[in-house]
Enzyme design. Structure first.
Site, PDB file in Angstrom:
ATOM      1  N   ASP A 257       0.890  -1.181  -0.097  1.00 60.25           N
ATOM      2  CA  ASP A 257      -0.029  -0.139  -0.038  1.00 60.25           C
ATOM      3  C   ASP A 257       0.897   1.141  -0.082  1.00 60.25           C
ATOM      4  O   ASP A 257       0.459   2.251  -0.226  1.00 60.25           O
ATOM      5  CB  ASP A 257      -0.837  -0.102   1.105  1.00 60.25           C
ATOM      6  CG  ASP A 257      -2.051   1.105   1.088  1.00 60.25           C
ATOM      7  OD1 ASP A 257      -2.551   1.326   0.034  1.00 60.25           O
ATOM      8  OD2 ASP A 257      -2.111   1.955   2.196  1.00 60.25           O
ATOM      9  N   GLU A 262       5.818   8.047  -3.925  1.00 62.54           N
ATOM     10  CA  GLU A 262       4.541   7.802  -4.162  1.00 62.54           C
ATOM     11  C   GLU A 262       3.871   8.872  -4.992  1.00 62.54           C
ATOM     12  O   GLU A 262       4.323  10.083  -4.463  1.00 62.54           O
ATOM     13  CB  GLU A 262       3.619   7.456  -2.959  1.00 62.54           C
ATOM     14  CG  GLU A 262       4.046   6.244  -2.289  1.00 62.54           C
ATOM     15  CD  GLU A 262       3.171   6.294  -0.817  1.00 62.54           C
ATOM     16  OE1 GLU A 262       2.569   7.209  -0.709  1.00 62.54           O
ATOM     17  OE2 GLU A 262       3.549   5.361  -0.013  1.00 62.54           O
ATOM     18  N   HIS A 281      -1.846   3.848  -1.363  1.00 63.45           N
ATOM     19  CA  HIS A 281      -1.477   4.506   0.106  1.00 63.45           C
ATOM     20  C   HIS A 281      -3.112   4.775   0.610  1.00 63.45           C
ATOM     21  O   HIS A 281      -3.399   5.731   1.096  1.00 63.45           O
ATOM     22  CB  HIS A 281      -0.847   5.665   0.098  1.00 63.45           C
ATOM     23  CG  HIS A 281      -0.348   5.947   1.560  1.00 63.45           C
ATOM     24  ND1 HIS A 281       0.856   6.418   1.695  1.00 63.45           N
ATOM     25  CD2 HIS A 281      -0.777   5.905   2.904  1.00 63.45           C
ATOM     26  CE1 HIS A 281       1.182   6.627   3.031  1.00 63.45           C
ATOM     27  NE2 HIS A 281       0.257   6.258   3.693  1.00 63.45           N
ATOM     28  N   ALA A 283      -4.713   2.254   2.932  1.00 64.55           N
ATOM     29  CA  ALA A 283      -4.926   1.383   3.985  1.00 64.55           C
ATOM     30  C   ALA A 283      -5.801   2.060   5.354  1.00 64.55           C
ATOM     31  O   ALA A 283      -6.639   1.589   5.800  1.00 64.55           O
ATOM     32  CB  ALA A 283      -3.560   0.414   4.624  1.00 64.55           C
TER      33      ALA A 283
HETATM   34  O1  LIG Z   1      -1.470   7.793   8.890  1.00 69.25           O
HETATM   35  C1  LIG Z   1      -0.328   7.434   8.338  1.00 69.25           C
HETATM   36  O2  LIG Z   1       0.739   7.302   8.804  1.00 69.25           O
HETATM   37  C2  LIG Z   1      -0.760   7.169   6.844  1.00 69.25           C
HETATM   38  O3  LIG Z   1       0.151   6.828   6.049  1.00 69.25           O
HETATM   39  C3  LIG Z   1      -2.181   7.203   6.361  1.00 69.25           C
HETATM   40  O4  LIG Z   1      -2.142   8.272   5.376  1.00 69.25           O
HETATM   41  P1  LIG Z   1      -2.057   9.820   5.586  1.00 69.25           P
HETATM   42  O5  LIG Z   1      -0.582  10.018   5.732  1.00 69.25           O
HETATM   43  O6  LIG Z   1      -2.757  10.011   6.978  1.00 69.25           O
HETATM   44  O7  LIG Z   1      -2.749  10.468   4.408  1.00 69.25           O
END
Ligand SMILES: O=C(O)C(=O)COP(=O)(O)O
Length: 310
Positions: A257, A262, A281, A283
């Site tokens: 994921d 990215e 990404h 999850a």
């Molecule tokens: O909570 C995290 O660290 C994540 O990777 C989840 O994605 P985000 O960074 O919150 O967009």
């Protein structure tokens, strides 16, 4: 006060900030544009996800900055030392997306064990391949967790409820042992987890000590029938080494994921491998987690700003 938000945030938290009387500069693409350093000049608060690089230079460019909000769990994009030097607190959403990530890992296990998407595609193209899709039960299989914080623990609890044996390696295991027992996780060393698991799921933060942790040596210790699942950070896995073992059928599959870059470049070697499933990404992204994260971070930022002079 002026709150600069550089990445996507759920509407409920934006409303909360406005209701508290703050000026909200919401620009979800700002993290990737040069105007970012200009925009933070007048920021009292900065709210980010994982793509904004909140490094020492950005913090320095924000003389009025009083608090940083992080809409998620990982802190690898924030220079915590630079923030601490200015006494700027970093407000996170704690484990608000932990259940979403744990559910994704269970989905990834079923995805590889039963291949519903592929089976449905084959029917759509006129097939009825019952024997080809006679696959595997997950009950009785072993899930290995690398990292047993809140996300790892919740993943382990769900897997053990499904009848899996769960092994967990965590460098801080001494402190976690009680919680791990409750979740049905058997504490184990790194090498045992690698050697005995049918599914290996990564739940460590990206730190100098975890960068490239799953490299050629770790991959060579895994069963050739094993599947690697990564919802932590791309940098924890050596992607070239992973592509090499998947190409050589020395590992059955991977569900990733997160990637070191990215989105990935079009010619990324893992994109060409059918045994590697890559998702963007997502999850931790569910409607439920995002509303909760937005609310928690807004409340924390409002509280940090209250009583401070502009
Ligand atoms: O909570 C995290 O660290 C994540 O990777 C989840 O994605 P985000 O960074 O919150 O967009």
């Amino acid at each position: 006060m002026n709150i600069v938000i550089t990445e996507w945030n759920a509407p409920n938290g934006l409303e909360q900030l406005k209701q508290a009387g703050h000026h909200v500069h919401y620009d979800p693409g700002l993290w990737n544009r040069p105007e970012l350093s200009e925009a933070v000049k007048t920021a009292d608060a900065l709210i980010v996800r994982n793509q904004t690089q909140v490094d020492a230079a950005l913090i320095e460019a924000a003389p009025r900055l009083k608090v940083i909000g992080r809409l998620g769990a990982g802190l690898d994009n924030i220079d915590l030392d630079a923030a601490a030097r200015r006494d700027i607190p970093v407000v996170t959403a704690g484990s608000a997306n932990a259940s979403s990530v744990a559910e994704y890992v269970i989905a990834a296990i079923f995805h590889t064990a039963r291949r519903l998407g592929e089976a449905a595609d084959s029917v759509r193209s006129g097939g009825w391949l019952r024997q080809q899709f006679t696959l595997h039960e997950i009950a009785g299989k072993t899930l290995g967790l690398i990292g047993v914080g809140e996300i790892g623990r919740r993943t382990g609890a769900k897997a053990s409820a499904l009848g899996m044996k769960v092994l967990g390696f965590d460098p801080r295991f001494e402190q976690n042992e009680d919680a791990a027992d409750e979740a049905g996780i058997i504490p184990a060393g790194f090498n045992r987890v690698l050697a005995e698991s049918d599914f290996i799921s990564l739940h460590v933060p990206l730190l100098p000590s975890t960068r490239g942790l799953i490299g050629a040596s770790a991959l060579s210790q895994m069963k050739s029938s094993a599947v690697l699942i990564n919802t932590s950070r791309g940098g924890v896995v050596d992607e070239e080494a992973l592509a090499a073992v998947l190409s050589a059928n020395k590992l059955a599959g991977a569900v990733l994921d997160v990637l070191s870059q990215e989105p990935p470049l079009k010619d990324h070697p893992l994109l060409a491998l059918p045994s590697c499933t890559i998702t963007p990404h997502i999850a931790g992204l569910t409607q439920e987690s995002q509303e909760q994260i937005s609310e928690i971070v807004s409340a924390g930022v409002i509280s940090a700003l209250s009583g401070q002079a502009g």
